[in-house]
Design a protein around this motif. Sequence first.
Motif, PDB file in Angstrom:
ATOM      1  N   GLN A  31       5.399   8.942  -1.463  1.00 15.03           N
ATOM      2  CA  GLN A  31       4.279   8.318  -1.212  1.00 15.03           C
ATOM      3  C   GLN A  31       3.349   8.747  -2.776  1.00 15.03           C
ATOM      4  OE1 GLN A  31       3.466   5.220  -1.132  1.00 15.03           O
ATOM      5  NE2 GLN A  31       1.209   5.501  -0.993  1.00 15.03           N
ATOM      6  N   CYS A  35       0.157   6.781   4.274  1.00  8.60           N
ATOM      7  CA  CYS A  35       0.656   5.949   5.169  1.00  8.60           C
ATOM      8  C   CYS A  35       1.111   6.409   6.805  1.00  8.60           C
ATOM      9  CB  CYS A  35       1.747   7.557   4.790  1.00  8.60           C
ATOM     10  SG  CYS A  35       3.369   6.934   3.373  1.00  8.60           S
ATOM     11  N   GLY A  51       2.420   6.145  -4.846  1.00  2.00           N
ATOM     12  CA  GLY A  51       0.889   5.589  -5.422  1.00  2.00           C
ATOM     13  C   GLY A  51      -0.120   5.416  -6.880  1.00  2.00           C
ATOM     14  N   SER A  61      -1.820  10.051  -0.515  1.00  5.47           N
ATOM     15  CA  SER A  61      -0.952   8.922  -0.444  1.00  5.47           C
ATOM     16  C   SER A  61      -0.062   9.712   1.037  1.00  5.47           C
ATOM     17  CB  SER A  61       0.392   9.898  -1.227  1.00  5.47           C
ATOM     18  OG  SER A  61       0.746  11.052  -0.192  1.00  5.47           O
ATOM     19  N   ASP A  90       1.326   2.963   8.279  1.00  3.18           N
ATOM     20  CA  ASP A  90       2.962   2.926   8.416  1.00  3.18           C
ATOM     21  C   ASP A  90       3.023   3.675   9.860  1.00  3.18           C
ATOM     22  OD1 ASP A  90       3.676   2.148   6.064  1.00  3.18           O
ATOM     23  OD2 ASP A  90       4.298   4.014   5.328  1.00  3.18           O
ATOM     24  N   SER A 135       8.324   6.666   7.331  1.00  6.20           N
ATOM     25  CA  SER A 135       7.041   7.066   6.785  1.00  6.20           C
ATOM     26  C   SER A 135       7.471   8.718   7.226  1.00  6.20           C
ATOM     27  CB  SER A 135       5.742   6.147   7.469  1.00  6.20           C
ATOM     28  OG  SER A 135       4.194   6.389   6.726  1.00  6.20           O
ATOM     29  N   TYR A 160       0.835  -1.312  -0.428  1.00  6.59           N
ATOM     30  CA  TYR A 160       0.368   0.171   0.124  1.00  6.59           C
ATOM     31  C   TYR A 160       0.937   1.144  -0.381  1.00  6.59           C
ATOM     32  CZ  TYR A 160      -4.646  -2.654   1.486  1.00  6.59           C
ATOM     33  OH  TYR A 160      -5.581  -2.973   0.874  1.00  6.59           O
ATOM     34  N   THR A 161       2.034   1.301   0.373  1.00  6.62           N
ATOM     35  CA  THR A 161       3.074   2.621   0.576  1.00  6.62           C
ATOM     36  C   THR A 161       4.853   1.823   1.063  1.00  6.62           C
ATOM     37  OG1 THR A 161       4.113   2.036   2.828  1.00  6.62           O
ATOM     38  CG2 THR A 161       1.116   2.955   2.581  1.00  6.62           C
TER      39      THR A 161
END
Length: 564
Positions: free
Chosen positions: A252, A432, A256, A428, A436, A120, A101-102
Motif C-alpha cells: 500500500q 489500511c 497509495g 498507507s 481494512d 492487510s 483506497y487500499t
Amino acid sequence: MSNIDWAVLIFTLFAVVAYGVFIGRGQKSNASYLKADNKMPWYIVLLGIMATQASAITFLSAPGQAYTDGMRFVQYYFGLPLAMIVICITFIPIFQRLNVYTAYEYLENRFDKKTRVLTSLLFLFSRGLSTGISIYAPSIILSSVLNWNIYLTNILTGGILLIYTYVGGAKAIAHTQKLQFLIILGTMAFAGYLLVQNMPNGIGFKDALYLAGKSGKLNVITTEFDWKDKYNIWSGLIGGFFLALSYFGTDQSQVGRYITAKDNTNAKMGLLLNGLVKIPMQFAILLIGALLFAFFSLKPAPIYFNERSYQYLKETQPQQAAAFEKEHSTLEQKFNVQSKHILEEKEKQSPSLNNLIADFKLTQKQVKELHVRVEEAINKSNYNAEKTDTNYIFLYFVKNTLPVGMIGLLFAVIFLASWGSISAALNSLAACSLKDVHLIFGKKEVDDETELKYSRLHTLAWGIFSIAVAMFATQMGSLIEAVNVLGSLFYGPILGIFLVAFYFKKINGPLVFIAAILSEIAVIAVYEFDIVSFLWLNVIGAFAVILFSLIGLLFYQPKTSAGK
C-alpha cells in the motif's frame, strides 16, 4: 558541524515541514487526506514512487554496502522494469476501476472479508517494522553529529515528520516528496563530484575506478548461480522481479502513490518511468561507495567508521585497542603505498603490475580481517551499538571531507529522504488499518468528518509504533539489506494472493486464505533454516500460495465461481 552547516540543516528541514503543512492545509474529507482527491499528474506520481522507495537507507547505507561488498547489490533491481510492465497491464486498471483506497479492498470483492483482512495484516506488520528501520537510519546521523543517545534521536526524527504527515495527508506527502527528491538528487550528484575532486594526490576519476575495480568493488554483474548468494543476476532477475511485483503492485505504501493519479495514463507513466530510472540511480549511488573505497585506499581509513563504538572499546579495553591500532597503522600505510605504486606502474605499463595488484589484494584481505576482529571485540562488549559500521562509512566521509555548508545540506538530504518514505508509509499504514480493519470491524457507520479524524489518529498511532520499532533496530547490520530481508518474508505470500485473484478464477476465499497462511509458515521456515538467499523467498512465497490453492481445489470444489 559548523554554525553554517547547522543553519543549512535547520533551514532546509524547517522549510520542508512548513511547505508540507501549508500545501496540506484544509483537509475536509478522507478522499483528500488518503488519496489527494485523485489529482496527481504523472511526474508527481513518479517522484512519489521513487521517494517512497529511496529512503534515507538508500543514501546512507547503499554507499557503505558497495564499500564493503561491491556494487553487485544493483542486480537486486534488474527485475524491476519487467515488474512495472506487468503492474501497468494487470494491477493499475483494476485499482483505478474500483476506485479503491487500499489494494486490499479488491480482495474482499474477489474473495471474502477475512482474506482482505489477512493480507492487510501481513502488510501492516511488515511495513510497520520496515518504517521503524527507516526512522532509525537518519537517527544515526543526529546521534553521531550531536553525540546524543540514539533513543532520543529516534524520538526526535520520527516526531518531526509526523507534523506534516498528520496534518496534510496524501496531498502534503506527494508535494513534499517532489521537493525532497529534487533536492536529494542534486545534492547526491554534487557529493559524488566532490568525492572525485577530493581524491588524494590529484588522482582522477579513471584512476579511482581502476583501483575500485582491482579491489573487486565494481562487481556489477555476477553470473554464477548460487541459491545462497544474495546478489547475482539470477536472484536479481527472478527474485527481484517477484519482490518488485509484490512491492509496487500490492504494498500500500506504493499503491497509495499511484492511486492518487488523475487517471490510468498518469499512473502508468509514473510507474514505467520509475522502472527506467531506478537502476541507473541506484548504480550511481553504489558507485559513490566504490569510489569511497578508492579514496580510502589512497589515504588512511579509520580503524572503525562508527567512531563512538570504537571510542567505547578504547575506554574499556585500552590494551586491546592499542594493539589493534598498531596493526592498523602498519597495514593502512602499506595499503596506501601499494595503491599509489599501482597507479604509477599502470601509467608505465610495467610488467610487474600484476604482482603489485596481487600484493595489494593480499593487504586488502588483511585489512578486512583486522576490521572483523575489531568489530567482534566491539560486539562482545556491553556497548549497545550497531553490529557493523556499514551505515557510517559515507557519513564519516561527509563529516571529515566535505566543505562547510555542504555537510549540513547532505545531512538534510538524508533526513528528507527518510521523511519522504516514512510519511508515505505512515499514510498507507493509516489507510489500511482504518479501511481494512477498523471500519470493517466497527459497529456503526461513520461520517466523513469522523473518518478523517480516525485517519489522523491512525497516522499518529503508526508513527508512535514505528518510533518504538526504531529503538530495537541497532542490531540489524546493513539497514538497506535488513529492510529488504524483512519485506521478502511477507511479500511473496501477499503477491501470491493477488496472482490467484487475477489469474485463477475457480479458486475462492477459503482456499486462498488457508494457502496464504501455509505459505507464510513455509517462507519463515525456509528463512530460519537458511536454505536460500532472501530474494528467493519472494518467489517461494508467491508460488506456494498458488500451489497450495490448487492442491486445495483437488479436494474442495466451490459450488459457484469465486470471481466477481
